[in-house]
Design a protein around this motif. Sequence first.
Motif, short mmCIF file in Angstrom:
data_model
loop_
_atom_site.label_atom_id
_atom_site.label_comp_id
_atom_site.label_asym_id
_atom_site.label_seq_id
_atom_site.Cartn_x
_atom_site.Cartn_y
_atom_site.Cartn_z
N VAL A 44 48.63 46.23 10.19
CA VAL A 44 50.05 45.87 10.27
C VAL A 44 50.92 47.11 10.08
O VAL A 44 51.85 47.38 10.85
CB VAL A 44 50.40 44.80 9.22
N GLU A 45 50.61 47.89 9.06
CA GLU A 45 51.38 49.09 8.79
C GLU A 45 51.23 50.13 9.90
O GLU A 45 52.19 50.78 10.30
CB GLU A 45 50.94 49.70 7.45
N ARG A 87 54.38 40.77 5.25
CA ARG A 87 54.06 42.17 5.50
C ARG A 87 54.55 42.61 6.88
O ARG A 87 55.09 43.69 7.05
CB ARG A 87 52.56 42.38 5.36
N GLN A 88 54.38 41.75 7.88
CA GLN A 88 54.85 42.10 9.21
C GLN A 88 56.38 42.15 9.28
O GLN A 88 56.96 43.09 9.85
CB GLN A 88 54.32 41.09 10.24
N ALA A 89 57.04 41.14 8.73
CA ALA A 89 58.50 41.11 8.77
C ALA A 89 59.08 42.34 8.09
O ALA A 89 60.08 42.92 8.56
CB ALA A 89 59.00 39.83 8.10
N ASP A 90 58.47 42.76 6.99
CA ASP A 90 58.95 43.96 6.30
C ASP A 90 58.66 45.23 7.09
O ASP A 90 59.54 46.08 7.26
CB ASP A 90 58.30 44.04 4.92
N ALA A 91 57.44 45.36 7.59
CA ALA A 91 57.05 46.59 8.28
C ALA A 91 57.83 46.81 9.56
O ALA A 91 58.18 47.95 9.90
CB ALA A 91 55.55 46.56 8.59
N LEU A 92 58.14 45.74 10.28
CA LEU A 92 58.83 45.87 11.56
C LEU A 92 60.32 46.17 11.40
O LEU A 92 60.97 46.55 12.38
CB LEU A 92 58.66 44.59 12.39
N TYR A 123 50.44 42.84 18.07
CA TYR A 123 49.40 41.88 17.70
C TYR A 123 48.20 42.63 17.13
O TYR A 123 47.59 43.44 17.82
CB TYR A 123 48.94 41.09 18.92
N THR A 124 47.82 42.31 15.92
CA THR A 124 46.59 42.90 15.37
C THR A 124 45.36 42.07 15.73
O THR A 124 44.24 42.57 15.72
CB THR A 124 46.67 43.04 13.85
N CYS A 125 45.55 40.80 16.05
CA CYS A 125 44.43 39.87 16.20
C CYS A 125 43.54 40.17 17.41
O CYS A 125 42.41 39.69 17.47
CB CYS A 125 44.95 38.44 16.30
N PHE A 126 44.05 40.94 18.38
CA PHE A 126 43.29 41.16 19.61
C PHE A 126 42.42 42.43 19.57
O PHE A 126 41.77 42.75 20.56
CB PHE A 126 44.24 41.26 20.81
N LEU A 127 42.41 43.13 18.46
CA LEU A 127 41.80 44.45 18.43
C LEU A 127 40.35 44.44 18.87
O LEU A 127 39.93 45.28 19.69
CB LEU A 127 41.92 45.05 17.02
N PRO A 178 36.75 43.77 8.83
CA PRO A 178 37.06 42.74 7.83
C PRO A 178 38.46 42.17 8.01
O PRO A 178 39.35 42.82 8.57
CB PRO A 178 36.93 43.49 6.50
N LEU A 179 38.66 40.99 7.51
CA LEU A 179 39.94 40.30 7.65
C LEU A 179 41.08 41.07 7.00
O LEU A 179 42.19 41.13 7.53
CB LEU A 179 39.83 38.89 7.05
N TRP A 180 40.82 41.67 5.83
CA TRP A 180 41.89 42.38 5.13
C TRP A 180 42.44 43.54 5.96
O TRP A 180 43.62 43.91 5.82
CB TRP A 180 41.41 42.89 3.78
N LEU A 181 41.64 44.10 6.84
CA LEU A 181 42.12 45.19 7.67
C LEU A 181 43.16 44.71 8.68
O LEU A 181 44.16 45.38 8.94
CB LEU A 181 40.94 45.83 8.40
N TYR A 182 42.93 43.51 9.25
CA TYR A 182 43.87 42.95 10.23
C TYR A 182 45.21 42.59 9.58
O TYR A 182 46.26 42.72 10.22
CB TYR A 182 43.29 41.69 10.86
N THR A 183 45.18 42.13 8.35
CA THR A 183 46.40 41.63 7.72
C THR A 183 47.10 42.66 6.84
O THR A 183 48.17 42.36 6.31
CB THR A 183 46.07 40.40 6.86
N GLY A 184 46.50 43.84 6.71
CA GLY A 184 47.10 44.87 5.87
C GLY A 184 47.30 46.19 6.58
O GLY A 184 48.35 46.42 7.18
N PRO A 185 46.31 47.08 6.53
CA PRO A 185 46.49 48.42 7.12
C PRO A 185 46.88 48.42 8.59
O PRO A 185 47.69 49.24 9.02
CB PRO A 185 45.10 49.06 6.90
#
Length: 482
Positions: A384-385, A435-440, A360-364, A375-382
């Motif tokens: 995740v990776e 992005r999550q489905a691919d990274a995992l 989960y990235t949302c709890f950071l 920023p939001l883009w950090l949670y949904t991009g970097p």
Amino acid sequence: PVAPPPPYLLQRRTDGGSLEESWRSSETLPSRGSAALSASRLMPLRRVTLADSLAELSAVLASSPPTAARRTGRCALLLGRLVAVTAAAAAFVALLLWAAAHDPLAADWAERHARLRGVNFGGWLVAERWLVGPPTVPGVFEPSSSWAQDDEHDASLARRGSGTTEAVSAFRDVFITRADFAAAAALGLNSVRIPFGWWIAAPTDAAAEPYVRGRGLGYLDDAVLWAEEEGLTVVLDLHGAPGSQNGEQTSGLEYPDWDPSHFDADAAVWTVETVAARFSNRSCIVAFELLNEPRLGTTALLEYYRRGSEAVRRHMPPERVAVVINLYFFQHMATQAWASFDWRMPARRHPNLVYDLHTYTCFLERGRGNDASLPLWLYTGPLVELYAALLSITVRPAFAGEWSLCLPWYGAAAATFRAMNPPEQRALRTGFASRQADALTRGDRLGGHFWTWKAPHEDDKDSWDFAEIVRRGFIGRGEWSV
């Protein structure tokens, strides 16, 4: 003619000269086998240690040599030696770690289950108010109850007090049914993780108090049968342990004054063994997770995991069933897995041991509330990776036991999302899912289980309800399926 001595013999003599000087002055050198060369001409070879190098470097830095160039050269030489010694030590430790944790049976298990595309059936056998609470879902929680009653412990006390425990059993009978297993399989999923509370395995209703046992292990009997019929594999997950493993509502007991001493390891091991014995010959069960998201010390966890692993192994063979350890916080990969479990639970004694990380990235920044500034883009991009990459650096195989499409509901990230129009929000969530489905699942990563299959509250459906997320098109049918 006598051949020149090899470079490693050009050591300093006891009289201050060198063998090179002796050679140039035409001294008659003894043969390599002569005792005169070994004792009288050479100082004993000295083993270079890290401490020696540090001491010599300190001496150089403290001295005042004739020229800066000479001092720089000596420092560079000693620093190079330090780097070499440190690298050699690190390589040696890594080799020892690999030797201790190298697990052929776990590697075989990971190869057989290299495409885990699953979901959790959360909220079913451990009720969480945010997920299955009133007014949307009747059952475990009384309709008139407040958020002060936010775990299954308090809800069960209230139901017992009002004489309405049958409502809990009625909820369990309809919240997850055979139709849900069939629907999961129809979406291309191949695995389900089933969280359960210890009270489900209690031998009697009285032993389960204050929880409501209901049909007890009969619920898991149904789940395993339905999974077999639909061709789904099962990960059993002790989500709520006796005394709680974390004092959070996810364990069935939220207790502000909880501390690790409340965790009852003996009762937890008994629960694990009871469930393992009951389902020992069911081929759809491929893993048994000993605890979910524990907040216990490493020493206590190590002892419990050893005992829990042995309890599983008395009934479930390592060739078929993995024992799963959940690394709750990502730093636990270093402080628990690398520093303790990999060494002290070697594969020769605890075969087919794998790890579970919840990505989960949302709890950071949850603890900072509205002061959160990422920023939001950090949670949904970097992020995740980064989180997914951690699955590749565990010594033992690892999968993501829980992930979701939840975005931060606090701070700067939430403000950014609220400022978007609906098409922008949809595009962001769709990209987040892809992005999550691919990274995992990239490379050697095994995939895992989305949390969760069913989230009845409308506000949760875009983030937590897998079936609805697929229906709404946030996850394509081919992105998390086999």
